[in-house]
Design an enzyme around this catalytic site. Structure first.
Site, PDB file in Angstrom:
ATOM      1  N   CYS A  77       0.818  -1.200   0.000  1.00 41.81           N
ATOM      2  CA  CYS A  77       0.000   0.000   0.000  1.00 41.81           C
ATOM      3  C   CYS A  77       0.864   1.266   0.000  1.00 41.81           C
ATOM      4  CB  CYS A  77      -0.988  -0.056   1.167  1.00 41.81           C
ATOM      5  SG  CYS A  77      -2.451   0.980   0.963  1.00 41.81           S
ATOM      6  N   HIS A  78       0.805   2.077   1.064  1.00 43.44           N
ATOM      7  CA  HIS A  78       1.589   3.310   1.160  1.00 43.44           C
ATOM      8  C   HIS A  78       2.997   3.078   1.705  1.00 43.44           C
ATOM      9  CE1 HIS A  78      -2.448   5.038   0.788  1.00 43.44           C
ATOM     10  NE2 HIS A  78      -1.859   6.161   0.420  1.00 43.44           N
ATOM     11  N   ALA A  79       3.317   1.862   2.126  1.00 44.61           N
ATOM     12  CA  ALA A  79       4.621   1.578   2.735  1.00 44.61           C
ATOM     13  C   ALA A  79       5.821   1.943   1.854  1.00 44.61           C
ATOM     14  CB  ALA A  79       4.703   0.108   3.155  1.00 44.61           C
TER      15      ALA A  79
END
Length: 180
Positions: free
Chosen positions: A106-108
């Site tokens: 995801c946003h990692a």
């Protein structure tokens, strides 16, 4: 294999922590919650507070040497906090320097951008990160899960919670292939 799950004190997307954590446990690995400070982390279900989880180790008091791989769960706030913490960024970069596998969802990948480890790599993420990844020298693709073996280690990335099943299966297979 001991697997580090790196999160900020708050903002991690709970399902992106708990599903990979359980998958690692079910596969016989030892998941370890690493954060930037001791105590507990506050997980979120999108923008709503969810459960809290106890921190096992503090990022400034451990190193990549202690783990066979690294999982970076997402959530919008989680990687934003992590990329502003020098010790967390150095911890992530150390996995790449040591050739240990890393999985991010995801946003990692924002934390990967900050660690300057996406250059020359092909990865996926939540779509809003594509420009950041490209600006950092990476190639962004819209795929459920992407494995990149540019350099000495494997990088496994996925886009979103809907991809968790494929993400977990893939990172576990790649971590096992890396000597775990």
């Amino acid at each position: 294999m001991r697997i580090a799950f790196l999160t900020a004190p708050e903002g991690v997307e709970q399902v992106e922590l708990t599903d990979p954590w359980q998958a690692a446990k079910d596969a016989g690995h030892e998941p370890v919650l690493v954060s930037t400070r001791p105590g507990e982390i506050q997980a979120f279900d999108h923008l709503d507070k969810a459960d809290t989880f106890p921190v096992d180790e503090v990022v400034g008091e451990t190193s990549a040497d202690a783990f066979g791989g690294l999982v970076l769960p997402g959530g919008v706030a989680n990687p934003d906090f992590l990329r502003m913490d020098d010790e967390a960024v150095a911890f992530v970069k150390d996995f790449f320097e040591q050739g240990r596998p890393v999985a991010a969802i995801c946003h990692a990948p924002w934390t990967l951008v900050e660690a300057d480890v996406v250059r020359g790599r092909v990865l996926t993420s939540w779509p809003s990160l594509r420009t950041d990844i490209r600006n950092a020298g990476g190639t962004w693709v819209d795929e459920q899960v992407k494995v990149c073996d540019h350099g000495p280690n494997k990088l496994i990335t996925s886009r979103k919670p809907d991809d968790l099943k494929a993400f977990c299966e893939t990172f576990l297979a790649e971590f096992a292939g890396a000597g775990g």
